[in-house]
Design a protein around this motif. Structure first.
Motif, short mmCIF file in Angstrom:
data_model
loop_
_atom_site.label_atom_id
_atom_site.label_comp_id
_atom_site.label_asym_id
_atom_site.label_seq_id
_atom_site.Cartn_x
_atom_site.Cartn_y
_atom_site.Cartn_z
N ASP A 1 50.16 -14.98 -10.53
CA ASP A 1 49.31 -14.09 -11.29
C ASP A 1 49.83 -14.01 -12.72
OD1 ASP A 1 47.70 -13.48 -9.17
OD2 ASP A 1 48.54 -11.49 -8.78
N THR A 2 48.90 -13.86 -13.66
CA THR A 2 49.26 -13.55 -15.03
C THR A 2 48.70 -12.18 -15.35
OG1 THR A 2 49.28 -15.88 -15.70
CG2 THR A 2 49.06 -14.23 -17.44
N LEU A 3 49.55 -11.27 -15.81
CA LEU A 3 49.10 -9.92 -16.14
C LEU A 3 48.56 -9.90 -17.56
CD1 LEU A 3 51.96 -7.77 -14.58
CD2 LEU A 3 49.71 -8.26 -13.64
N ARG B 1 44.65 -24.51 -13.22
CA ARG B 1 43.63 -23.47 -13.20
C ARG B 1 44.27 -22.17 -13.68
NH1 ARG B 1 38.98 -23.57 -10.39
NH2 ARG B 1 39.79 -25.17 -8.96
N VAL B 2 44.09 -21.87 -14.95
CA VAL B 2 44.69 -20.70 -15.57
C VAL B 2 43.62 -19.96 -16.37
CG1 VAL B 2 46.44 -19.84 -17.17
CG2 VAL B 2 46.96 -21.80 -15.69
N SER C 1 54.98 -12.54 -18.31
CA SER C 1 53.71 -12.01 -17.81
C SER C 1 53.26 -12.70 -16.52
CB SER C 1 52.62 -12.16 -18.87
OG SER C 1 52.32 -13.53 -19.08
N ASP C 2 53.97 -13.75 -16.10
CA ASP C 2 53.61 -14.51 -14.91
C ASP C 2 54.44 -14.07 -13.71
OD1 ASP C 2 51.76 -16.19 -16.32
OD2 ASP C 2 53.48 -17.28 -17.12
N VAL C 3 53.77 -13.86 -12.59
CA VAL C 3 54.43 -13.47 -11.34
C VAL C 3 54.15 -14.54 -10.30
CG1 VAL C 3 54.64 -11.71 -9.54
CG2 VAL C 3 54.15 -11.03 -11.90
N ILE C 4 55.19 -15.25 -9.87
CA ILE C 4 55.04 -16.33 -8.89
C ILE C 4 54.92 -15.74 -7.49
CG2 ILE C 4 55.95 -18.54 -8.09
CD1 ILE C 4 55.45 -18.39 -11.14
N HIS C 5 53.89 -16.15 -6.75
CA HIS C 5 53.68 -15.63 -5.39
C HIS C 5 54.08 -16.63 -4.31
CE1 HIS C 5 51.87 -11.94 -6.68
NE2 HIS C 5 50.91 -12.56 -7.34
N PRO D 1 45.98 -8.25 -13.14
CA PRO D 1 46.46 -9.56 -12.68
C PRO D 1 45.32 -10.56 -12.57
CG PRO D 1 46.34 -8.03 -10.83
CD PRO D 1 46.00 -7.24 -12.07
N ARG D 2 45.57 -11.79 -13.02
CA ARG D 2 44.59 -12.87 -12.92
C ARG D 2 45.22 -14.00 -12.10
NH1 ARG D 2 42.59 -13.97 -19.01
NH2 ARG D 2 40.74 -14.80 -17.96
N ALA D 3 44.55 -14.36 -11.01
CA ALA D 3 45.09 -15.37 -10.11
C ALA D 3 44.96 -16.76 -10.73
CB ALA D 3 44.35 -15.32 -8.78
#
Length: 325
Positions: free
Chosen positions: A149-151, A174-175, A127-131, A156-158
């Motif tokens: 981001d976590t979907l 910070r999650v 669920s995590d997308v590394i930017h 998406p939540r930054a």
């Protein structure tokens, strides 16, 4: 009677990541997280003593104090002691034996303390997308910060996790609604641990922790392993196991106040009947959602944990995502 050592299962019901992600960037992020775990994980220590005091800041402005201590002899065993208000709990593990005495159920504040010690380190999932990985100054230290981001329910939540560029330890986390800062690191053997931890929830200070750890030279005092309940139970590990499998785990109905998501953390036991028993709210930014969270959890259904071929009970953390509420 044999007693199964508690396991912790975090059930985070999120959608699979759908955004494009650089494979090499994710590889770097995962490596930073694993190195941070190795830099602070006390499993490499044999004989050590840990002392902790903590303060919980309640929503009404009051402050409750507590303490925790551990004397560890590595694989031989350890002794843990917790105090928080009227709550007292002593646990001794010696080899394959366990003895404990508690004045009541473990308060959610103590369970939260356990999650934070000696330092909070997580892992990335689908669920995590590394930017990006950014060079920053965090809490006065050069740091490498993973921006991702976590979907959650498709939204998406930054988030951001920052590691010390020199010592590789986690400086800030910070999650979602949670922010953790770790400061005043000290060295114990070849590890680095934070002497001071602060946890914020929705921008409000929720817990402060002060800890120290030291290596014990020579053998541990045998009196440490005196059974607090005067009797011993046998512990055993699962030689073959299957974690609980979610069958029916509906999330709360979304509201109409935008995409903002509030997470409510519930603790309970998934028992052999596949239901969650003894559910209590451990963490909630909005107490008005607590009753609904507990009611919804009571409807959840799992295939139970299997340990050595038999259904077993497992302590569990469950997250409900309230969107637009």
């Amino acid at each position: 009677m044999p007693r199964l050592l508690p396991l912790v299962l975090a059930v985070l019901l999120c959608c699979a990541a759908s955004q494009a992600e650089d494979v090499k960037l994710r590889e770097q992020a995962v490596e930073l997280m694993e190195i941070a775990r190795a830099a602070s994980h006390p499993g490499v220590l044999r004989n050590f003593e840990q002392t902790v005091t903590f303060r919980v800041h309640e929503p009404d402005g009051s402050v409750q104090k507590g303490s925790f201590s551990r004397v560890s002899a590595g694989a031989t065993g350890h002794r843990d002691e917790y105090t928080f208000g009227d709550y007292r709990h002593v646990i001794v593990i010696s080899g394959d034996r366990i003895s404990q005495h508690a004045t009541g159920p473990m308060p959610p504040e103590v369970r939260e303390l356990k999650r934070q010690l000696p330092i909070h380190v997580g892992s990335f999932d689908q669920s995590d997308v590394i930017h990006s990985i950014q060079q920053q100054n965090v809490l006065g230290h050069p740091a490498k910060c993973i921006e991702f981001d976590t979907l959650t329910n498709g939204v998406p939540r930054a988030n951001e996790i920052c590691m010390d560029a020199e010592r590789a330890v986690v400086l800030s986390w910070r999650v979602g609604d949670e922010y953790i800062e770790n400061t005043a690191f000290f060295r114990v053997a070849n590890l680095y641990e934070p002497a001071h931890i602060r946890r914020f929830l929705n921008g409000k200070l929720q817990m402060e922790i002060d800890q120290q750890m030291k290596v014990i030279d020579g053998p541990v005092d045998p009196d440490v392993f005196t059974p607090p309940s005067k009797t011993w139970d046998t512990t055993y590990e699962c030689s073959t196991s299957r974690r609980p499998v979610a069958l029916f785990t509906p999330q709360p109905v979304s509201g109409k106040n935008g995409d903002k998501i509030v997470d409510v953390l519930v603790h309970g036991d998934i028992r052999p009947d596949g239901k969650v028993h003894g559910a209590v709210v451990d963490s909630s930014p909005d107490p008005n959602l607590n009753a609904e969270a507990l009611q919804l959890i009571s409807t959840w259904k799992f295939l139970p944990m299997i340990c050595n071929g038999n259904p077993a009970t497992v302590p569990t953390d469950l997250v409900l995502h309230f969107q637009g509420r």
